[in-house]
Design a protein around this motif. Structure first.
Motif, short mmCIF file in Angstrom:
data_model
loop_
_atom_site.label_atom_id
_atom_site.label_comp_id
_atom_site.label_asym_id
_atom_site.label_seq_id
_atom_site.Cartn_x
_atom_site.Cartn_y
_atom_site.Cartn_z
N ASP A 247 92.26 58.70 144.95
CA ASP A 247 93.03 59.24 146.18
C ASP A 247 93.60 60.47 145.70
O ASP A 247 93.73 61.16 144.73
CB ASP A 247 93.99 58.24 146.45
CG ASP A 247 95.31 58.20 145.44
OD1 ASP A 247 96.12 58.91 145.39
OD2 ASP A 247 95.22 57.16 144.52
N THR A 248 93.99 61.54 146.66
CA THR A 248 94.52 62.94 146.53
C THR A 248 96.04 62.89 146.43
O THR A 248 96.59 63.87 146.11
CB THR A 248 94.18 63.60 147.75
OG1 THR A 248 94.89 62.99 149.02
CG2 THR A 248 92.78 63.75 147.80
N GLU B 101 98.01 61.67 144.15
CA GLU B 101 98.31 62.15 142.80
C GLU B 101 98.64 63.43 142.65
O GLU B 101 97.68 64.29 142.46
CB GLU B 101 97.31 61.39 141.80
CG GLU B 101 98.18 60.07 141.40
CD GLU B 101 97.07 59.73 140.48
OE1 GLU B 101 97.31 59.11 139.32
OE2 GLU B 101 95.67 59.42 140.67
N ALA B 102 99.87 63.88 142.58
CA ALA B 102 100.06 65.52 142.41
C ALA B 102 99.88 65.80 141.16
O ALA B 102 99.38 66.97 140.97
CB ALA B 102 101.57 65.62 143.07
N ASP B 103 100.06 65.10 140.11
CA ASP B 103 99.93 65.52 138.82
C ASP B 103 98.70 65.26 138.10
O ASP B 103 98.33 64.07 137.99
CB ASP B 103 101.06 64.70 137.93
CG ASP B 103 101.24 65.50 136.30
OD1 ASP B 103 101.81 64.82 135.73
OD2 ASP B 103 100.41 66.35 136.10
N ALA B 104 97.94 66.21 138.15
CA ALA B 104 96.63 66.18 137.57
C ALA B 104 96.71 65.71 136.18
O ALA B 104 95.67 65.28 135.69
CB ALA B 104 95.68 67.59 137.78
N GLY B 105 97.65 66.15 135.35
CA GLY B 105 97.66 65.92 133.95
C GLY B 105 98.10 64.44 133.50
O GLY B 105 98.34 64.38 132.29
N THR B 106 98.05 63.44 134.43
CA THR B 106 98.43 62.40 134.03
C THR B 106 97.44 61.60 132.95
O THR B 106 96.24 61.69 132.86
CB THR B 106 97.93 61.28 135.35
OG1 THR B 106 96.99 61.69 135.91
CG2 THR B 106 99.34 61.02 136.10
N ALA C 186 95.31 59.68 130.55
CA ALA C 186 94.63 58.73 130.87
C ALA C 186 95.07 57.44 129.99
O ALA C 186 96.10 57.45 129.41
CB ALA C 186 92.97 59.29 130.18
N PRO D 7 90.40 71.20 127.71
CA PRO D 7 90.84 70.32 128.54
C PRO D 7 90.43 68.83 128.16
O PRO D 7 91.16 67.78 128.73
CB PRO D 7 89.91 70.74 129.83
CG PRO D 7 88.98 71.71 129.36
CD PRO D 7 89.50 72.00 127.68
N GLU E 154 93.00 67.35 126.11
CA GLU E 154 94.39 67.29 126.99
C GLU E 154 94.20 65.97 127.89
O GLU E 154 95.11 65.05 127.99
CB GLU E 154 94.43 68.51 127.35
CG GLU E 154 94.91 69.58 126.45
CD GLU E 154 95.11 70.98 127.16
OE1 GLU E 154 94.91 70.99 128.29
OE2 GLU E 154 95.46 71.88 126.58
N GLU E 155 93.10 65.87 128.39
CA GLU E 155 92.90 64.68 129.54
C GLU E 155 93.04 63.47 128.87
O GLU E 155 93.48 62.55 129.40
CB GLU E 155 91.51 64.77 130.16
CG GLU E 155 91.32 64.68 131.51
CD GLU E 155 90.04 65.00 131.89
OE1 GLU E 155 89.02 64.30 131.52
OE2 GLU E 155 89.81 66.16 132.63
#
Ligand SMILES: Nc1ncnc2c1ncn2[C@@H]1O[C@H](COP(=O)(O)OP(=O)(O)OP(=O)(O)O)[C@@H](O)[C@H]1O
Ligand SMILES: Nc1ncnc2c1ncn2[C@@H]1O[C@H](COP(=O)(O)OP(=O)(O)OP(=O)(O)O)[C@@H](O)[C@H]1O
Ligand SMILES: NC(N)=O
Ligand SMILES: [Mg+2]
Ligand SMILES: [Mg+2]
Lengths: 272, 227, 401, 371, 294
Positions: free
Chosen positions: C2-3, C5-10, C12, C109, C112-113
């Protein structure tokens, strides 16, 4: 004008290659209903004439089919205007079956979109062409494994399904055996009833049997023109092309008989 | 001179010749319809095709496994069907190519040029630009320059003007009479039989009939070909 | 997905590092094939040596290192893919390797991800820091700025910049130009040639025409050979127009023959460095199977990186990334390296390094002609240099999050 | 059986679809699913190459150009999507923080424009390029070498316009995909499903093209281009259609590669990458329907797995694949299947599909003029 | 004027190097129709042979001269091996030779990477090549002059050999019609082998020249292969004079573009220029016409 489609009229056709004049001002015409022959020594410019008419070589002068000027147009355009040709060496799509070869040839007037659909069934025109050229049994055979003669017939069939107004055949019976020649000649006569047929051949017997009118080329120029007998009697034609033997073998004597006078002819064999 | 025994040969999966034996004679004509396998037989003779079984014997030597160039070196010469040449070489280069390394190379070329005046005229033209008939003359000239003991001709008069046909036929007869062996494929039955000591009619890859040459054989040949 | 989730950096899902056995898995990621194999094979090899040494010495936190060697194949997406594989499939505790800045930027990236660790051993253009990357090569203020200072001290007035056409030389030169303006050195030319091209003749003609006091060379890889040969052919010599390089080391110099002799390089480590640890290091390396026989700065930095990891893990008492980062932040992590005792900056994950400038001698070794006073603290964003535009720094720091 | 025969490929595609869309997501780990997605991208490009090369005889050595167009269109969009409004992509800040976004980037903010560009850019470029080349009758080795040179030129161009395109480093670090967070397994599965579905669609499209009259005409053009001209067709147009379709597929492949792999660099579109695409097609069988796709996936898989466990060996294996396949199986692995099928059908009296098997023995020996 | 001299001379030298790289291709590609993508690796082999010669004959003054014939033979033998092992089966499938040789190129690169130091090896230029000569005030490196002389020598010998020797005729004949050549008594297999040997050998000579200009390492071949093919194509396949002109033009173009823009942009522009050029002259600078449906 003899027929519905109008005639093929070649006027003052010239073709040059780097200064060498292969065809230097040739004029002749061909009408539906006749089997027109173009003969002449090797290198006289016969194939070059056909090349120029079909857009393979650049020529000057004029070539009209009906009221359409052919010279200066692209090959595929000329074909679409109704000119079909065969080559001195048969060229068919070796990887495709006989049927596919014919189907492709028949497709030239189809719309582009219909090309995206698969072929279903066989066009009646293709069916009758298959009959005509005697390859009904071979329809699924890949063209590559047909014999030399069969390929040549297939080529003629590919022209037929295009419903051309003029057919140009470059040595269609070269390498064929006697009865195959006969079959081909009869086929051409049938075709010629409604179309212009122009044949280049060196087989004089074949010419005698099927030609209505003949044009003789020599060194890029018209040497003689007229009915078979007339041309055969022309001493210039005998000298550069037929050899004197021709006079003695006029009529329907099989070409094999010509050999009897080879020594004689040899003295006149001048080449190009 | 040349023996072809029980030749079975073909292309890829298809078999074209089903055990063909050539009659032994100095001049042999092979006749038959389109696609009967005549050219294939000649290709086996010169070595372009390896037979699946059978033997090619030339001059008493089994040459079945020799490549064509070695057969040429032993005195065979071949004129293929279809007016073949080296299109990017000039007419002269086409001739020099085979004359190279021969002692009388120059005069051999001269000899052929006088036989075929068209070649002389177009000596510096690329062979690919010659007319069909001119190319065929070139092909025959090339074969003759090698001074062969045996000439293999595949429809040498196809596409040639009558006067030169006569000339070629004359040449073949003359060479034959001078002792050259000839294996000839021809559609002009009359000429073929006149030249040949023996003939072979091929039908669908089988030897349909053989016999002695001469004009009298014509009827038999036509019959054999009709079936 | 879904969109919302504001924080892309969550982050994993939690790491899968397996610490149950008596080994710990580490990943080595170097180009063993393709164009960069030329440089990276040595780095890979020295990592193996370091791992062997550490294992012989009891391992890390009592666990033997079990390394998984991956081939980056000189292809940046492959670097990314293999990083992901090492982290999620092999569950390695950390990854060591990379050479070009491009490869590092491909890995960044992904680590980091997945909240992994990457130890990068080569000098680079700075202006970067990541919680998931440790940099054991020099940043600009440890290599390029000392080199510029050296040039200024030599009275250099005009400078020509020659570099390979990719991110490191372009960025390095941007910084050099800023600093040159500050130092009053005029930049009389700037030329780039693709990494995989050897032909430098036209560019060298321009150097001849510009007649600079010095050439600053940021060319990487074998393109250096073509550059040096063209330079020599054109009649340029270290006497009249010396070069200072930042990517020619003991490893590269031999391929250039005598023509490179007399020119300069700025590095932190040289084989000729006289430190307590260096002789032993050289000796062990020369004895190591498939060794190239010489030591160099990038391989030394790679060697350090494994020891740095060992120090971090032992300080953290854990192999978990967050624990290790926490230990780093605590400060005081040091490694007794061949170049001296280096200290980790827990904030920016770079290490302190000595600055050295060497001159290439006939044996393709470097005679050290200048050394910094003590170790230089890493300053990747050049915060201590007011000639560096603050807005760029701010924008970069902001973008890095 | 005979009535079924024309539909066998569709059944094959359906089975393939089930494997990709149902089985794969169920059994594969995220890492391998992602990799499979990447192979699907290469397979999409390969399906197009199969059409252009296998059927059309055009050795498209530079498909990287179109792969790159799609990939960079997508990558620019995703980069902008991941960049805070009003700020520049990070790599641009490095060089000139004050400059504005290059003009050609601007439209890629729009979702619709990006999608349109992915489709239209390759069509336009391939259309213009192909028209020019084919009308001038450039073919064979000429065409191959030129198309390869173009791929190199584009790769070098991107490498050297570092501020505008990111240069050799490429574009990476994408956070969103049309609003979806990329670092989310559910969304990754979705992207995979898109790639797999598009692969299935491309297979269906090529299947229909191959069985259509156009397909026959294309083969005819491949085998005897000049002859086709004498049937009244312009071979240039026929080839152009196949070339454009192949370009479009390569572009779609490139566009999907970006969110799946997370990075695009000039190396992915240069000469070696383009040749690698060809390798898969050659391995699988250039003229068959499934061959190119499966071959490309096999090469991709080989690279991921063998490239890991035995890097030097992988280079040798790849080299040997090129050599052995071309030498012994010019029509690829699928021709083995074709041969078996041929035997089967022949024994039942039906000839094998001539289109699939341009039997090399039929190649003419005559006055061949080398071009 | 001065601004023109240096790119002109540099470009000529670059063109000479490209010509050396392409000359062999005029045989293997131009004459035999083989698209040998491993040609670049034959260049590499020549360079490594120059290095190996140097390790045996220490004086670079002598060794480079010795290396030229050795590299010719060494690379030629590699080519011969390729011909015998692979290419001989593929003469009827010219486009496929491209794929096969890509594989060969990959393998040769990897082999070189594993045999020689990854960083590459030094090939020292002889003393007689260090220095410059003055051309209108521009100090022109002698090594560039050497490349040009070497290219000219190779060019002339090759041209004479092809044009005037009977061997040249036989090569051309074999390419044009293999079966006919064979049945004309030409030992086509020998012709193939010798042609491939010489074509590959020329790559070896190019390698010696390249080793004096850039790095000698496993990747060096890759930078020559595409420009070399472009040169042959632009010159008109099989046309030596065309190849010479095209190589020179490409060298000059690269040099001038590099003068005006950057080294990278020069590559892009030169390639694009070539493609545009071929748009107008699809058969290259010099063309050969033939008739019929080919
Ligand atoms: N492209 C060309 N360039 C140069 N000369 C050519 C070219 N095409 C044909 N010629 C020359 O033009 C002349 C005529 O050739 P053409 O093929 O038309 O003869 P032809 O009458 O068909 O002969 P044949 O009966 O032998 O087939 C020949 O001398 C030939 O060499
Ligand atoms: N290269 C080839 N590949 C496959 N089949 C071939 C090939 N050449 C000929 N054939 C087939 O072999 C059979 C015999 O051919 P061949 O050329 O020997 O006949 P021919 O008797 O010489 O006929 P023509 O009189 O037409 O020249 C024919 O069916 C032909 O289609
Ligand atoms: N960081 C470098 N040298 O690319
Ligand atoms: Mg003719
Ligand atoms: Mg025949």
């Amino acid at each position: 004008m003899t027929g519905p489609g109008g005639a093929l009229v070649v006027t003052d056709l010239r073709v040059e290659f780097d200064g060498f004049v292969a065809v230097g001002g040739v004029s002749f015409d061909a009408h539906p209903g006749e089997v027109r022959f173009l003969i002449g020594p090797n290198g006289a410019g016969k194939t070059t004439c056909i090349d120029a008419i079909t857009g393979l070589s650049k020529g000057t002068g004029s070539v009209t089919l009906g009221d359409q000027q052919l010279l200066g147009r692209s090959t595929q355009k000329i074909v679409r205007l109704g000119v079909g040709r065969t080559f001195q060496t048969a060229s068919v799509f070796e990887g495709l079956s006989v049927l596919q070869n014919l189907d492709i040839a028949a497709g030239l007037h189809r719309s582009s979109l219909s090309l995206l659909r698969a072929r279903r069934g066989v066009d009646p025109a293709i069916e009758s062409a298959l009959e005509e050229i005697g390859l009904s049994e071979e329809r699924e055979t890949p063209a590559g494994i047909l014999s030399h003669g069969q390929k040549q017939w297939l080529e003629i069939g590919m022209m037929l399904v295009q419903e051309p107004r003029a057919l140009l055949l470059d040595e269609p019976v070269a390498g064929m055996s006697q009865d195959e020649r006969t079959a081909t000649g009869e086929l051409l006569q049938r075709i010629a009833q409604r179309r212009i047929v122009l044949v280049v051949e060196h087989d004089m017997d074949f010419m005698r049997r099927y030609a209505s009118r003949v044009t003789v080329l020599h060194q890029g120029k018209v040497l003689s023109e007229g009915a078979v007998a007339q041309v055969q009697a022309d001493p210039r034609v005998q000298e550069v092309y037929l050899g004197t033997a021709a006079t003695t073998t006029a009529g329907s004597v099989p070409p094999d008989a010509m050999t009897e006078t080879t020594t004689d002819a040899a003295r006149h064999g001048e080449g190009v | 001179m040349l023996e072809l025994n029980e030749i079975r040969a073909g292309y890829g999966p298809t078999l074209v010749l089903h055990g063909v034996t050539l009659p032994v004679a100095r001049v042999v004509a092979v006749l038959g319809h389109n696609g009967a396998g005549k050219s294939t037989l000649l290709r086996v003779a010169i070595g372009l095709i390896k037979p699946r079984s059978g033997q090619v014997v030339f001059d008493g030597e089994d040459v079945t496994s020799l490549p064509p160039n070695k057969r040429v070196a032993r005195g065979m010469a071949y004129v293929p069907q279809g007016q073949q040449s080296f299109p990017q070489l000039t007419t002269m280069e086409n001739l020099q190519l085979v004359a190279d390394g021969r002692k009388r190379g120059k005069s051999l070329i001269e000899q052929q040029l006088s036989r075929f005046p068209a070649l002389e005229k177009f000596a510096t033209r690329k062979a690919g630009l010659l007319s069909g008939g001119q190319r065929q003359q070139l092909a025959i000239a090339r074969a003759l320059i090698t001074e062969p003991k045996m000439l293999i001709l595949d429809e040498p008069t196809e596409g040639i003007q009558p006067t030169i046909v006569a000339e070629i036929e004359h040449t073949v007869m003359q060479l034959a009479s001078e002792g050259l062996s000839v294996l000839l494929v021809e559609q002009h039955i009359g000429f073929a039989l006149e030249a040949a000591e023996k003939y072979l009619v091929l039908a669908s890859g089988f030897a349909a009939s053989t016999g002695d040459g001469g004009a009298s054989a014509a009827e038999g040949v036509r019959e054999a070909m009709a079936i | 997905g879904d969109t919302a989730e504001a924080d892309a950096g969550t982050a994993a899902a939690g790491s899968c590092i397996d610490t149950s056995g008596d080994t710990i898995k580490l990943g080595f990621l170097n180009s063993l094939t393709g164009g960069m194999a030329i440089s990276e094979q040595t780095v890979s090899n020295v990592l193996h040596m370091a791992a062997d040494e550490i294992n012989a010495d009891g391992g890390i936190l009592g666990k033997q290192i079990e390394y998984i060697q991956e081939d980056g194949a000189t292809d940046w997406p492959t670097f990314a893919e293999k990083t992901e594989k090492l982290l999620t499939q092999d569950c390695v505790a950390a990854i060591f390797g990379g050479w070009t800045s491009s490869s590092r930027k491909a890995v960044k990236p992904v680590v980091e991800e997945n909240n992994g660790l990457f130890f990068y051993p080569v000098q680079y253009e700075g202006l970067e820091s990541s919680p998931n990357i440790y940099y054991t090569g020099a940043t600009t203020n440890q290599q390029i700025i000392p080199a510029m200072d050296y040039l200024a001290a030599q009275g250099v007035k005009t400078l020509f910049l020659a570099g390979s056409d990719y991110v490191f030389p372009r960025t390095a030169n941007a910084i050099i130009k800023l600093y040159a303006a500050e130092l009053g050195i005029e930049i009389v030319g700037e030329e780039y040639v693709p990494l995989d091209k050897d032909d430098w003749t036209t560019q060298v003609s321009k150097i001849v025409a510009a007649d600079p006091d010095f050439v600053f060379n940021t060319i990487n890889g074998s393109s250096n050979v073509g550059f040096i040969k063209a330079y020599y052919d054109a009649g340029l010599t270290p006497e009249t127009t010396p070069i200072i390089s930042v990517s020619i080391a003991e490893e590269e110099a031999p391929a250039m023959g005598h023509e490179v002799t007399g020119n300069y390089a700025s590095w932190n480590y040289f084989q000729s460095l006289e430190t307590p640890n260096n002789p032993g290091f050289i000796e062990r390396w020369q004895a190591y199977p498939d060794s190239s026989g010489v030591t160099s700065d990038p391989m030394e930095a790679a060697y350090i990186s494994l020891y740095l990891y060992k120090a971090l893990a032992e300080a953290a008492g854990s192999f978990e990334v967050d624990d290790i980062n926490a230990a780093a932040a605590e400060g005081g992590i040091t490694v007794d390296a061949p170049e001296g005792v280096v200290t980790l900056d827990g904030e920016n994950h770079h290490i302190s390094k000595p600055g050295n400038i060497g001159r290439i001698n006939a044996d393709n070794q470097f005679d050290i002609v200048w050394s910094s006073d003590g170790f230089i603290e890493p300053d990747p964003y050049l915060e201590g240099y007011d000639w560096f535009p603050a807005d760029v720094r701010d924008a970069l720091v902001a973008a890095a999050g | 059986m005979t009535r079924l025969k024309p539909w066998l490929p569709v059944i094959g595609i359906a089975v393939f679809a089930v494997l990709l869309l149902v089985v794969a997501p169920a059994v594969l780990s995220m890492h391998w699913l992602n990799n499979l997605g990447k192979y699907c991208c290469w397979a999409i490009a390969a399906v197009g190459i199969g059409l252009a090369w296998g059927r059309g005889g055009m050795l498209v050595l530079g498909q990287g150009v179109f792969f790159g167009l799609g990939a960079y269109a997508m990558a620019m969009h995703l980069t902008l999507e991941s960049t805070a409004p009003g700020s520049l992509p990070v790599f641009m800040i490095l060089y000139d923080p004050l400059a504005s976004l290059p003009a050609f980037w601007e439209p890629f903010r729009s979702d619709a424009f990006t999608l349109a560009a992915i489709v239209l850019l390759p069509v336009i470029v391939a259309g213009v390029l192909g028209y020019a080349l084919f009308k001038r009758r450039i073919k064979g080795a000429y065409f191959a070498i030129l198309s390869q040179a173009l791929a190199v030129a584009l790769a070098v161009l991107i490498s050297s316009t570092i501020r505008e395109t990111g240069g050799d480093t490429g574009l990476s670090d994408f956070k969103y995909f049309f609003g979806f967070v990329l670092n989310d397994d559910a969304n990754k599965v979705m992207v995979f499903m898109i790639a797999a579905s598009l692969l299935i669609l491309c297979l269906l499209a090529v299947w229909q093209l191959n069985r259509s009259r156009f397909g026959e005409l294309l083969v005819a053009t491949r085998d005897a281009e000049e002859r086709v001209r004498f049937l009244g067709y312009d071979p240039a147009n026929i080839k152009l259609v196949a070339y454009v379709v192949a370009a479009l597929m390569a572009s779609i492949a490139g566009a999907l590669f970006v969110p799946i792999v997370g990075i695009i660099t000039p190396a992915e579109i240069g000469a070696s990458a383009s040749i690698l695409m060809i390798a898969g097609v050659a391995l699988g069988g250039r003229a068959s329907l499934f061959g190119p796709a499966l071959g490309a996936m096999a090469i991709g898989w080989g690279q991921s797995s063998l490239g890991s466990s035995w890097p030097d060996g992988w280079v040798y294996i790849l080299g040997l694949v090129f050599i052995l396949v071309t030498l012994f199986l010019p029509m690829g692995l699928s021709s083995l299947f074709g041969k078996a099928k041929g035997l089967l059908w022949r024994s039942r009296g039906t000839p094998p599909d001539a289109l699939d098997e341009p039997a090399p023995v039929l190649e003419p020996v005559g006055d061949g003029v080398t071009k | 004027m001065d601004a023109l001299i240096s790119p002109l001379l540099n470009g000529t030298a670059l063109g000479a190097l490209l010509l050396l790289a392409a000359l062999g291709l005029t045989l293997t590609f131009g004459q035999m129709g083989v698209i040998n993508m491993a040609h670049g690796e034959f260049i590499m082999a020549g360079a490594f042979i120059a290095y190996l010669t140097q390790t045996v004959v220490a004086s670079s003054n002598v060794s480079i001269l010795l290396a030229l014939p050795l590299a010719f033979i060494g690379a030629g033998l590699l080519g011969l091996l390729l011909e015998i092992g692979i290419i001989q089966w593929m003469y009827r499938r010219p486009l496929d030779t491209l794929l096969v040789t890509v594989g060969v190129a990959l393998i040769l690169q990897q082999v070189a990477l594993q045999i020689f130091p990854a960083q590459g090896v030094p090939v020292e230029a002889p003393d007689w090549l260090s220095g410059q000569i003055d051309v209108f005030g521009y100090a022109w490196p002698l090594r560039q002059v050497f490349t040009i002389v070497l290219a000219a020598l190779c060019l002339v010998s090759l041209a004479v050999w092809l044009k005037y020797s009977s061997f040249g005729r036989r090569i051309r004949a074999t390419v044009q019609n293999r079966d006919l050549a064979e049945t004309s008594g030409i030992r086509t297999r020998n012709i193939d082998r010798i042609t491939f040997f010489v074509g590959s050998g020329l790559a070896g000579v190019a390698g010696v020249a390249a080793s004096l200009i850039g790095g000698t390492n496993s990747q060096m071949g890759t930078q020559y292969i595409i420009p070399a093919f472009l040169v042959v194509v632009a010159g008109g396949v099989g046309q030596i004079k065309g190849t010479v002109l095209a190589a020179w033009a490409l060298g000059i173009a690269l040099s001038f573009f590099a003068e005006w823009t950057t080294g990278s942009m020069a590559q892009v522009l030169a390639f694009v220029l070539l493609v545009v050029f071929l748009q107008f002259r699809p058969q290259g600078l010099f063309t050969v016409r033939t008739r019929g449906l080919t």
